[in-house]
Write an enzyme that holds these catalytic residues in place. Structure first.
Site, short mmCIF file in Angstrom:
data_model
loop_
_atom_site.label_atom_id
_atom_site.label_comp_id
_atom_site.label_asym_id
_atom_site.label_seq_id
_atom_site.Cartn_x
_atom_site.Cartn_y
_atom_site.Cartn_z
N LYS A 263 -19.89 34.32 6.70
CA LYS A 263 -20.68 33.60 7.71
C LYS A 263 -21.48 32.52 7.00
CE LYS A 263 -24.86 35.48 6.46
NZ LYS A 263 -25.98 34.72 5.85
N GLY B 298 -24.49 38.22 -3.44
CA GLY B 298 -25.67 37.39 -3.62
C GLY B 298 -25.41 35.93 -3.31
N GLY C 156 -25.19 34.66 -0.01
CA GLY C 156 -25.72 34.25 1.29
C GLY C 156 -24.67 34.03 2.34
N ILE C 157 -23.45 34.53 2.11
CA ILE C 157 -22.39 34.36 3.12
C ILE C 157 -21.96 35.69 3.71
CG2 ILE C 157 -21.56 32.13 2.33
CD1 ILE C 157 -19.40 33.45 0.74
N GLY D 109 -21.21 38.89 2.46
CA GLY D 109 -20.14 39.75 1.96
C GLY D 109 -20.34 41.22 2.24
N SER E 42 -22.62 42.80 4.15
CA SER E 42 -22.85 43.08 5.58
C SER E 42 -21.55 43.00 6.36
CB SER E 42 -23.87 42.09 6.15
OG SER E 42 -25.13 42.25 5.54
N SER E 43 -20.72 42.01 6.02
CA SER E 43 -19.44 41.87 6.71
C SER E 43 -18.53 43.05 6.41
CB SER E 43 -18.77 40.55 6.30
OG SER E 43 -17.62 40.30 7.08
N ASP F 120 -28.02 41.53 8.86
CA ASP F 120 -26.88 40.68 9.23
C ASP F 120 -25.70 41.47 9.79
OD1 ASP F 120 -28.25 38.44 8.42
OD2 ASP F 120 -27.15 38.17 6.55
#
Length: 287
Positions: free
Chosen positions: A13, A98, A100-101, A103, A105-106, A138
């Site tokens: 994301k 680390g 911020g995209i 990883g 959480s997805s 997230d």
């Protein structure tokens, strides 16, 4: 993953903006952000176990098996649903930790949705998102799978329709600690709240960016470089930075000019998560 019964993506994301409104009594921060997914991410495979064991067969450096969000998500779903089934899980990791995209959480959200199907629990998205929030702020947006304007700690979601450009995401070789950024005394914590319509019309900034740039020169240098070609921004608490392009060709041209020490990838923005598209296809194939 050759033994997997179900293989699903865990998409990246981007935070297209991130405003921090204030610190809450519980130590977390109230924020406003705009999430959009990318058609790029990790991949997870799942297979049923009858003995109730949860086994992740892919190791992540520095992350003990039982601390991995994938394992924690599987065990929480198992415990709260009361199922006696277990799972073998495989992870093909592409998203940096680390960065911020999203990883971790997805990966957790894909685990919840995948095992919900494989274990035939029939939990709805509301219930899965509530469980996901206990794993990370997230996780709910990945569970729900639609681009969204988010408030609270990121869990209050309003679905939105955004343009779907191509993005170049640059990955400085640093691990940015979210806790470290949110505890920095110089972090802006008093940005006034704005309406979702204002965000969609005017955009916004990332309040974490000045702190991340100061603490991590690798991120600052990546922003300086990318800004030579396109308006560059930080996603989340970093360290990935990104710029948008009207076509894949234009994004690829800039990607080709990145120095060898600064990896990156090109991906299409998407308002519907590729995880949810994959789940729909899997359900249809079984009808």
């Amino acid at each position: 993953m050759q033994n997997a019964q179900l293989i699903l993506p865990a998409p990246a994301k981007l935070n297209l903006m991130l405003h921090i409104l204030g610190r809450r009594p519980d130590g977390y921060h109230d924020l406003q952000t705009l999430f959009q997914f990318l058609d790029h991410g990790d991949q997870l495979g799942f297979a049923l176990r009858a003995d109730g064991e949860i086994h992740l067969h892919s190791e992540l450096t520095g992350v003990p098996h039982d601390s991995n969000l994938i394992v924690r998500a599987a065990r929480q779903l198992q415990q709260q649903s009361g199922t006696r089934l277990g799972a073998d899980i495989w992870l093909d990791k592409h998203l940096p930790m680390g960065g911020g995209i999203g990883g971790g959480s997805s990966d957790a959200a894909t685990t919840l949705l995948g095992l919900n199907r494989l274990w035939q629990l029939d939990w709805d998205e509301d219930r899965l998102a509530a469980l996901g929030l206990s794993l990370g702020a997230d996780v709910p947006v990945f569970v729900r799978g639609h681009a969204a304007f988010a408030e609270g700690v990121g869990e209050k979601l309003i679905p939105v329709e955004l343009d779907e450009p191509w993005y170049l995401v640059v990955v400085p070789q640093v691990f940015v600690s979210t806790a470290e950024i949110f505890s920095d005394p110089e972090l802006t914590r008093d940005t006034p709240a704005i309406k979702v319509r204002t965000v969609l019309e005017r955009g916004g900034r990332n309040d974490c960016q000045p702190v991340v740039e100061k603490r991590y020169p690798e991120v600052r240098n990546a922003l300086i470089l990318l800004n030579k070609f396109v308006s560059a921004r930080l996603t989340g608490t970093g360290g990935c930075v990104f710029g948008s392009f009207p076509s894949q060709v234009e994004a690829d041209k800039v990607a080709a000019r990145l120095p060898d020490h600064l990896p990156g990838f090109v991906a299409k923005g998407s308002n519907v998560s590729m995880l949810h598209r994959a789940l729909e296809n899997w359900v249809e194939s079984r009808m």
